[in-house]
Scaffold this motif. Sequence first.
Motif, mmCIF file in Angstrom:
data_model
loop_
_atom_site.group_PDB
_atom_site.id
_atom_site.type_symbol
_atom_site.label_atom_id
_atom_site.label_comp_id
_atom_site.label_asym_id
_atom_site.label_seq_id
_atom_site.Cartn_x
_atom_site.Cartn_y
_atom_site.Cartn_z
ATOM 1 N N ALA A 28 32.072 38.193 42.392
ATOM 2 C CA ALA A 28 31.552 39.498 42.582
ATOM 3 C C ALA A 28 29.874 39.513 41.777
ATOM 4 O O ALA A 28 29.763 39.300 40.781
ATOM 5 N N ARG A 29 28.883 39.492 42.884
ATOM 6 C CA ARG A 29 27.564 39.518 42.019
ATOM 7 C C ARG A 29 27.382 38.329 41.539
ATOM 8 O O ARG A 29 26.520 37.993 40.700
ATOM 9 N N GLY A 30 27.804 37.093 42.084
ATOM 10 C CA GLY A 30 27.698 35.856 41.311
ATOM 11 C C GLY A 30 28.477 35.397 40.300
ATOM 12 O O GLY A 30 28.629 34.123 39.753
ATOM 13 N N TYR A 31 29.385 36.428 39.680
ATOM 14 C CA TYR A 31 30.334 36.333 38.540
ATOM 15 C C TYR A 31 31.612 35.974 39.141
ATOM 16 O O TYR A 31 32.087 36.487 39.819
ATOM 17 N N VAL A 32 32.042 35.045 38.283
ATOM 18 C CA VAL A 32 33.664 34.671 38.667
ATOM 19 C C VAL A 32 34.454 35.335 37.913
ATOM 20 O O VAL A 32 34.248 35.167 36.625
ATOM 21 N N PHE A 33 35.508 35.967 38.304
ATOM 22 C CA PHE A 33 36.676 36.621 37.628
ATOM 23 C C PHE A 33 38.043 36.047 37.608
ATOM 24 O O PHE A 33 38.331 36.001 39.007
ATOM 25 N N ASP A 34 38.302 35.599 36.645
ATOM 26 C CA ASP A 34 39.779 34.832 36.630
ATOM 27 C C ASP A 34 40.679 35.433 35.840
ATOM 28 O O ASP A 34 40.310 36.231 34.917
ATOM 29 N N ALA A 35 42.143 35.539 36.319
ATOM 30 C CA ALA A 35 43.176 36.297 35.688
ATOM 31 C C ALA A 35 43.992 35.302 35.207
ATOM 32 O O ALA A 35 44.484 34.522 35.708
ATOM 33 N N THR A 48 33.166 34.211 34.431
ATOM 34 C CA THR A 48 31.917 33.093 34.244
ATOM 35 C C THR A 48 30.644 33.428 34.922
ATOM 36 O O THR A 48 30.594 34.002 36.060
ATOM 37 N N THR A 49 29.429 33.438 34.369
ATOM 38 C CA THR A 49 28.406 33.922 34.763
ATOM 39 C C THR A 49 27.966 32.864 35.737
ATOM 40 O O THR A 49 28.208 31.867 35.742
ATOM 41 N N PRO A 50 26.579 33.485 36.445
ATOM 42 C CA PRO A 50 26.033 32.576 37.331
ATOM 43 C C PRO A 50 25.430 31.315 36.748
ATOM 44 O O PRO A 50 25.205 30.503 37.410
ATOM 45 N N SER A 51 25.156 31.574 35.386
ATOM 46 C CA SER A 51 24.450 30.367 34.746
ATOM 47 C C SER A 51 25.615 29.550 34.038
ATOM 48 O O SER A 51 25.263 28.384 33.518
ATOM 49 N N TYR A 104 33.201 34.182 29.330
ATOM 50 C CA TYR A 104 33.634 35.123 28.324
ATOM 51 C C TYR A 104 34.916 35.555 28.487
ATOM 52 O O TYR A 104 35.334 35.755 29.903
ATOM 53 N N GLU A 105 35.776 35.925 27.328
ATOM 54 C CA GLU A 105 36.895 36.129 27.499
ATOM 55 C C GLU A 105 37.224 37.618 27.173
ATOM 56 O O GLU A 105 36.705 37.989 26.233
ATOM 57 N N TYR A 106 37.753 38.263 27.741
ATOM 58 C CA TYR A 106 38.405 39.625 27.662
ATOM 59 C C TYR A 106 39.804 39.963 27.766
ATOM 60 O O TYR A 106 40.537 39.612 28.702
ATOM 61 N N VAL A 107 40.235 40.211 26.435
ATOM 62 C CA VAL A 107 41.690 40.395 26.384
ATOM 63 C C VAL A 107 42.301 41.779 26.359
ATOM 64 O O VAL A 107 41.550 42.585 25.784
ATOM 65 N N THR A 154 40.621 41.156 41.287
ATOM 66 C CA THR A 154 39.395 41.863 42.278
ATOM 67 C C THR A 154 38.621 42.669 41.867
ATOM 68 O O THR A 154 38.929 43.638 41.150
ATOM 69 N N VAL A 155 37.459 42.863 42.452
ATOM 70 C CA VAL A 155 36.405 43.544 41.651
ATOM 71 C C VAL A 155 35.867 44.883 42.872
ATOM 72 O O VAL A 155 35.670 43.927 43.930
ATOM 73 N N SER A 156 35.710 45.918 42.564
ATOM 74 C CA SER A 156 35.284 46.863 43.407
ATOM 75 C C SER A 156 34.120 46.502 44.257
ATOM 76 O O SER A 156 33.178 45.882 43.270
ATOM 77 N N PRO A 157 33.666 46.948 45.351
ATOM 78 C CA PRO A 157 32.389 46.497 46.044
ATOM 79 C C PRO A 157 31.199 46.812 45.050
ATOM 80 O O PRO A 157 30.299 46.582 45.137
ATOM 81 N N ASP A 158 31.289 48.111 44.309
ATOM 82 C CA ASP A 158 30.141 48.557 43.649
ATOM 83 C C ASP A 158 30.286 47.939 42.360
ATOM 84 O O ASP A 158 29.110 48.071 41.514
ATOM 85 N N GLY A 159 31.189 46.961 42.127
ATOM 86 C CA GLY A 159 30.834 46.019 40.806
ATOM 87 C C GLY A 159 31.408 46.669 39.598
ATOM 88 O O GLY A 159 31.377 46.131 38.527
ATOM 89 N N GLN A 160 32.092 47.795 39.655
ATOM 90 C CA GLN A 160 32.316 48.650 38.277
ATOM 91 C C GLN A 160 33.693 48.632 37.974
ATOM 92 O O GLN A 160 34.130 48.728 36.867
#
Length: 279
Positions: A80-87, A102-105, A109-112, A127-133
């Motif tokens: 989403a918006r170039g960011y990769v989200f892994d579960a 994982t940021t575009p660069s 970062y880990e979120y627990v 999965t991230v909602s289309p508005d990115g929120q």
Amino acid sequence: MRRQLIILAALLGALTLGAPSAWAAEPQWARTGTSYTDTLGGGQGLASRADGSVLYRGLLDIPLDLRVAGWNHVGDPDVARGYVFDAYQGADTATSKMYEVTTPSGQRYEYVHRLNPGEKVNNSFATVSPDGQWLVSGEWGDQNRLEVFPAPLLHPSTPRQGGDLPEAGQITLDKPVRDIQGCDFVTDTRLLCSSDDASGTLFPQSRPLLQVDLPHSLDGQPVTGTVKSLLGLPQTSVCTGTFEAEGVDYDAQSGTLRAEVIPPGVCAVATTVYSYRLQ
């Protein structure tokens, strides 16, 4: 009599023209192609990037530092918006689950998320909602909900460099689902989810592709989703045995839906990726 027939024909024509939305068939997902990816490097899930390429995830993609920390399973990802989200999930005795961003660069970062009472350790997808929120994920087994979190980094309430991730709300499902392996947003009020349930007891199809419709876009508050089964994922192989449905992805730019199925036996070294489009 001839005049009456003419009048009747005119009335029928008017009714037909006046109610196309009621009589028109809803578009169906039709299979348009088949491809393959190696299971160890891509059999857990997939996500489309903005440039049209596809990101795959498999057990070999787990970074060594995360393995050492106990995160031994990666689920179906999202971009989403170039960011990769892994579960990620750990051992059956774990008391938390983790979402890595994982940021575009290339920064990670880990979120627990510490498990709530009664919450399963499984972390099948992100999965991230289309508005990115908002980030949506799910547990294994029989469930009547999907979990909703503020999307790490993209939602302003989340810490900037990793940290705790409390649950924001839930999507309560009007029908129970089983063994959800992946979900992806098609619109801001519709998700498509792959189920590994082969029993045929909850839905007519074996390993169904499910549709979850929301009454409005996510806002962090509890909401109820309406579930229906669209089709059974293909289970075709020269090998015999048990198939496994895996991740699912919708590419909004091309309108392509992709779903993964791991074939049985020695054929499991390659995961089949089925492509669909609305027709």
